[in-house]
Design a protein around this motif. Structure first.
Motif, PDB file in Angstrom:
ATOM      1  N   UNK A  49      30.784  -0.019  72.282  1.00 19.79           N
ATOM      2  CA  UNK A  49      31.190   1.349  72.610  1.00 19.79           C
ATOM      3  C   UNK A  49      32.662   1.373  73.006  1.00 19.79           C
ATOM      4  N   UNK A  50      33.070   0.411  73.834  1.00 22.25           N
ATOM      5  CA  UNK A  50      34.449   0.351  74.306  1.00 22.25           C
ATOM      6  C   UNK A  50      35.418   0.043  73.168  1.00 22.25           C
ATOM      7  N   UNK A  51      35.029  -0.858  72.276  1.00 22.32           N
ATOM      8  CA  UNK A  51      35.875  -1.169  71.123  1.00 22.32           C
ATOM      9  C   UNK A  51      36.052   0.068  70.246  1.00 22.32           C
ATOM     10  N   UNK A  52      34.962   0.764  69.990  1.00 26.54           N
ATOM     11  CA  UNK A  52      34.993   1.967  69.159  1.00 26.54           C
ATOM     12  C   UNK A  52      35.914   3.023  69.777  1.00 26.54           C
ATOM     13  N   UNK A  53      35.793   3.221  71.087  1.00 28.04           N
ATOM     14  CA  UNK A  53      36.599   4.217  71.783  1.00 28.04           C
ATOM     15  C   UNK A  53      38.088   3.866  71.731  1.00 28.04           C
ATOM     16  N   UNK A  54      38.390   2.559  71.725  1.00 26.50           N
ATOM     17  CA  UNK A  54      39.785   2.102  71.704  1.00 26.50           C
ATOM     18  C   UNK A  54      40.343   1.999  70.292  1.00 26.50           C
ATOM     19  N   UNK A  55      39.540   2.355  69.296  1.00 23.65           N
ATOM     20  CA  UNK A  55      39.983   2.254  67.910  1.00 23.65           C
ATOM     21  C   UNK A  55      40.032   0.819  67.423  1.00 23.65           C
ATOM     22  N   UNK A  56      39.208  -0.036  68.006  1.00 18.17           N
ATOM     23  CA  UNK A  56      39.168  -1.447  67.651  1.00 18.17           C
ATOM     24  C   UNK A  56      37.803  -1.800  67.071  1.00 18.17           C
ATOM     25  N   UNK A  57      37.697  -2.997  66.521  1.00 17.73           N
ATOM     26  CA  UNK A  57      36.422  -3.526  66.039  1.00 17.73           C
ATOM     27  C   UNK A  57      36.261  -4.938  66.587  1.00 17.73           C
ATOM     28  N   UNK A  58      35.098  -5.536  66.310  1.00 12.59           N
ATOM     29  CA  UNK A  58      34.861  -6.908  66.773  1.00 12.59           C
ATOM     30  C   UNK A  58      35.823  -7.888  66.106  1.00 12.59           C
ATOM     31  N   UNK A  59      36.410  -7.489  65.001  1.00 14.53           N
ATOM     32  CA  UNK A  59      37.382  -8.360  64.331  1.00 14.53           C
ATOM     33  C   UNK A  59      38.682  -8.495  65.127  1.00 14.53           C
ATOM     34  N   UNK A  93      42.978  -2.778  79.897  1.00 12.66           N
ATOM     35  CA  UNK A  93      42.545  -1.996  78.737  1.00 12.66           C
ATOM     36  C   UNK A  93      41.946  -2.914  77.686  1.00 12.66           C
ATOM     37  N   UNK A  94      41.235  -2.312  76.733  1.00 12.31           N
ATOM     38  CA  UNK A  94      40.637  -3.090  75.654  1.00 12.31           C
ATOM     39  C   UNK A  94      41.714  -3.779  74.824  1.00 12.31           C
ATOM     40  N   UNK A  95      42.882  -3.166  74.738  1.00  9.12           N
ATOM     41  CA  UNK A  95      43.981  -3.784  73.984  1.00  9.12           C
ATOM     42  C   UNK A  95      44.353  -5.146  74.562  1.00  9.12           C
ATOM     43  N   UNK A  96      44.149  -5.317  75.869  1.00 11.71           N
ATOM     44  CA  UNK A  96      44.464  -6.601  76.499  1.00 11.71           C
ATOM     45  C   UNK A  96      43.515  -7.710  76.060  1.00 11.71           C
ATOM     46  N   UNK A  97      42.382  -7.329  75.466  1.00 11.50           N
ATOM     47  CA  UNK A  97      41.421  -8.322  74.994  1.00 11.50           C
ATOM     48  C   UNK A  97      41.627  -8.689  73.524  1.00 11.50           C
TER      49      UNK A  97
END
Length: 327
Positions: free
Chosen positions: A150-160, A127-131
């Protein structure tokens, strides 16, 4: 030749084939005359297929044109070359559509719909959380950058939430393979190269999962005259219909141009949806192509690559595409 990504394989093409395609170094001067077409492309099925067909079928000559073609690593670099006057035409993926939308080039033809972009992670990452907090390589401004955002946005994350590292495609292949990065916003066929060295890599996110359309396109420099664009569009349309009718032969031609195996070219083509020229003309006239571009524009605004989302008719010359099809 080592089996590098199809995107880079053009550098070792046989001399005879280079001459048949009239490859040139693309100087910074303007085209010698209206019959010379300086065309950039990315060395993959999407970017090279129609150019290989146009050469083999003699379509440039029939149109009274001479093509000089040159490979690039990505779309943004081609748009820079268009702006500098080093190219007349180029090929871009969906991740670079913000560049014509910002006025730096004009889309003259849609090529395909592509679903080759992925966020990849090391074995065990699902999952993106693993990154989170991990080093993630990405060629900025490309479709690899797009799928990552797109994947960060979908996971509720940002590049930060990640340690994003700008890298060219070849560096991503080596860095991921050697363990120097933990993830990447990347694309096929280059991912296949990594899989050979890291067979357990995870595909964490994909453009295929979104349900949206991701068009690729051919673009022209803003100073290229409309009459020349019309001729080039016609060549691309003829090559497009030949590709639609002869998929296996197109794979063989593309493989030969890029000096890769037909199996590699076929694997690359498996991530692509081709459309007939009649279908593209109808989707242009009916506004569907503009809807694809408008939706991409909304994403680019959210990603701060565009200040506003312009009307796609400002940068996609759909009227000229339709006129060329009608001739």
């Amino acid at each position: 030749m080592p089996r590098k990504s199809i995107r880079h394989a053009v550098t070792a093409l046989p001399l005879a084939f280079l001459l048949s395609l009239s490859l040139s170094a693309c100087s910074g001067s303007a085209s010698e005359d209206d019959s010379t077409v300086r065309f950039g492309y990315i060395g993959d099925y999407n970017g090279a297929g129609l150019l290989a067909i146009a050469d083999k079928q003699g379509l440039w000559k029939k149109a009274g044109l001479t093509a000089q073609v040159k490979a690039f690593n990505n779309g943004p670099v081609q748009v820079q070359a268009l702006s500098a006057g080093d190219l007349d035409y180029g090929y871009i993926g969906p991740g670079a559509m913000w560049l014509p939308a910002s006025g730096k080039a004009k889309i003259i033809a849609i090529d395909t719909l592509t679903y080759a972009d992925r966020v990849i992670g090391r074995p065990g990452m699902t999952s993106m959380k693993d990154l989170k907090g991990k080093r993630v390589g990405v060629p900025e401004g490309t479709s690899g950058d797009m799928v990552l955002n797109i994947a960060l946005e979908k996971a509720g994350m940002t590049v930060n939430d990640i340690d994003k590292v700008n890298m060219d495609p070849s560096t991503i292949v080596s860095a991921f393979s050697s363990g120097k990065i933990d993830g990447a916003g990347f694309f096929y066929p280059a991912i296949d190269t990594i899989k050979k060295k890291v067979p357990g890599l995870e595909e964490i996110a994909s453009t295929k999962d979104t349900g949206d359309a991701f068009p690729t396109a051919f673009v022209a420099g803003n100073k290229v005259p409309g009459a020349k664009n019309s001729k080039v569009i016609k060549v691309l349309q003829q090559a497009n219909d030949w590709r639609k009718q002869h998929p296996e032969e197109t794979i063989a031609l593309t493989a030969r141009m890029l000096q890769v195996t037909e199996a590699q070219a076929k694997a690359d083509a498996s991530h692509v949806e081709t459309l007939s020229t009649a279908d593209l003309a109808a989707k242009t006239k009916g506004g569907e192509v503009n809807e694809w571009l408008k939706k991409l524009g909304e994403f680019f605004v959210r990603n701060k690559q565009l200040d506003h989302n312009p009307d796609p008719s400002d940068y996609y010359d759909g009227d000229l595409y339709g006129q060329a099809y009608g001739k």
